[in-house]
Design a protein around this motif. Structure first.
Motif, mmCIF file in Angstrom:
data_model
loop_
_atom_site.group_PDB
_atom_site.id
_atom_site.type_symbol
_atom_site.label_atom_id
_atom_site.label_comp_id
_atom_site.label_asym_id
_atom_site.label_seq_id
_atom_site.Cartn_x
_atom_site.Cartn_y
_atom_site.Cartn_z
ATOM 1 N N GLN A 133 0.870 -1.171 0.000
ATOM 2 C CA GLN A 133 0.000 0.000 0.000
ATOM 3 C C GLN A 133 0.907 1.221 0.000
ATOM 4 O O GLN A 133 2.138 1.086 0.039
ATOM 5 N N PHE B 205 -6.152 -0.064 -0.800
ATOM 6 C CA PHE B 205 -7.362 -0.610 -1.418
ATOM 7 C C PHE B 205 -8.115 -1.440 -0.386
ATOM 8 O O PHE B 205 -7.508 -2.201 0.370
ATOM 9 N N PHE C 281 -10.380 1.097 0.670
ATOM 10 C CA PHE C 281 -10.980 2.230 1.384
ATOM 11 C C PHE C 281 -10.258 3.549 1.177
ATOM 12 O O PHE C 281 -10.789 4.603 1.516
ATOM 13 N N SER D 146 -6.183 5.763 5.276
ATOM 14 C CA SER D 146 -6.326 5.040 6.536
ATOM 15 C C SER D 146 -5.382 5.639 7.559
ATOM 16 O O SER D 146 -4.222 5.929 7.252
ATOM 17 N N ASN E 106 -7.161 -1.567 5.158
ATOM 18 C CA ASN E 106 -7.072 -1.843 3.729
ATOM 19 C C ASN E 106 -6.446 -3.208 3.461
ATOM 20 O O ASN E 106 -5.698 -3.740 4.279
#
Length: 273
Positions: free
Chosen positions: A172, A206, A208, A211, A218
């Motif tokens: 991420q 991914f 949302f 964060s 996620n």
């Protein structure tokens, strides 16, 4: 360390049958989803050793699972791998399961017990400081000045085995550790007291999007993870009978950073590897 002391530590709770089951469930994830490669696993020496890794991937830290699957595939379940993990994991219902599969609380006592039992013990000195480093610094070793791992190896008289991993920090987008945000919200003191941490990481992933810490949680992207295990470092042979902890730490980080630089240069595209 006596056999009784070892048995009373987290080390005495290892269950090879359960570990084999968990690794069997994990293997398809790391081999298929993360397309993992672990090179040089035969560099692990026959006796006890301290495996020192760079830590990546946020809360889920897939680099640990990638290494464990390769280790047990090579050495079997009669030779446990003990992995030192953050306190927060042991304040959850999964604590007993973790201990039975060789994941133990990150204390000097547990590390010493694992090494005294003749096992390979894995430590990530950078911990939460490194695992939430910015994606822009994904190919940087960031131990945050922590040198306790060197003292542990010296006291136990065991070699250090560096294990360098690339790819997990691309699962991420890691934006910031968020120490400033933790202080601004007045959470730093509480966080240090509860979980030995003062970060409030900010990430983007991914499905949302944005964060903070883990809210919302996620899903990691299927980034290809490559780990290179390096030859053991015999501390006494290289640094003498009275080694300086900081000299050893600098050398270990230099060796690891050199290999991480090489792995990073060979990586053609983020996520795809």
């Amino acid at each position: 360390m006596s056999d009784a002391a070892i048995e009373k530590s987290d080390v005495g709770r290892y269950d090879p049958g359960l570990t084999e089951t968990i690794v069997g469930l994990t293997r398809p994830i790391v081999k298929t989803y993360f397309r993992s490669e672990v090179r040089g696993i035969d560099n692990i020496p026959a006796g006890p050793c301290l495996v020192v890794g760079n830590h990546s991937g946020g809360l889920l830290t897939p680099d640990m699972s990638v290494f464990a699957v390769a280790y047990y595939d090579e050495y079997g379940y009669d030779r446990p791998l003990y992995t030192l993990a953050h306190d927060l994991l042991f304040d959850t219902p999964a604590a007993a399961l973790l201990r039975r599969t060789g994941v133990i609380r990150a204390t000097r006592e547990n590390a010493a017990a694992g090494l005294a039992a003749g096992a390979a013990v894995m430590v990530f000195p950078g911990g939460d400081h490194e695992v939430y480093r910015s994606t822009l610094r994904r190919n940087k070793i960031a131990f945050g000045g922590r040198t306790g791992y060197v003292s542990t190896a010296i006291e136990a008289g065991v070699p250090i085995v560096p294990a360098v991993s690339v790819g997990a920090q691309e699962t991420q987008l890691f934006l910031a550790r968020g120490e400033w945000l933790s202080r601004r919200l007045g959470l730093a003191k509480l966080s240090r007291k509860v979980g030995r941490s003062d970060i409030l990481p900010i990430t983007f992933g991914f499905p949302f999007g944005l964060s903070i810490f883990t809210i919302p949680l996620n899903m990691p992207l299927p980034s290809k993870i490559v780990t290179q295990v390096l030859p053991p470092i015999d501390i006494a042979a290289r640094f003498g009978k009275d080694p300086d902890v900081h000299d050893v730490d600098r050398y270990v980080r230099w060796v690891m950073q050199s290999v991480l630089d090489t792995l990073g240069r060979r990586r053609r595209l983020p996520i795809f590897g």
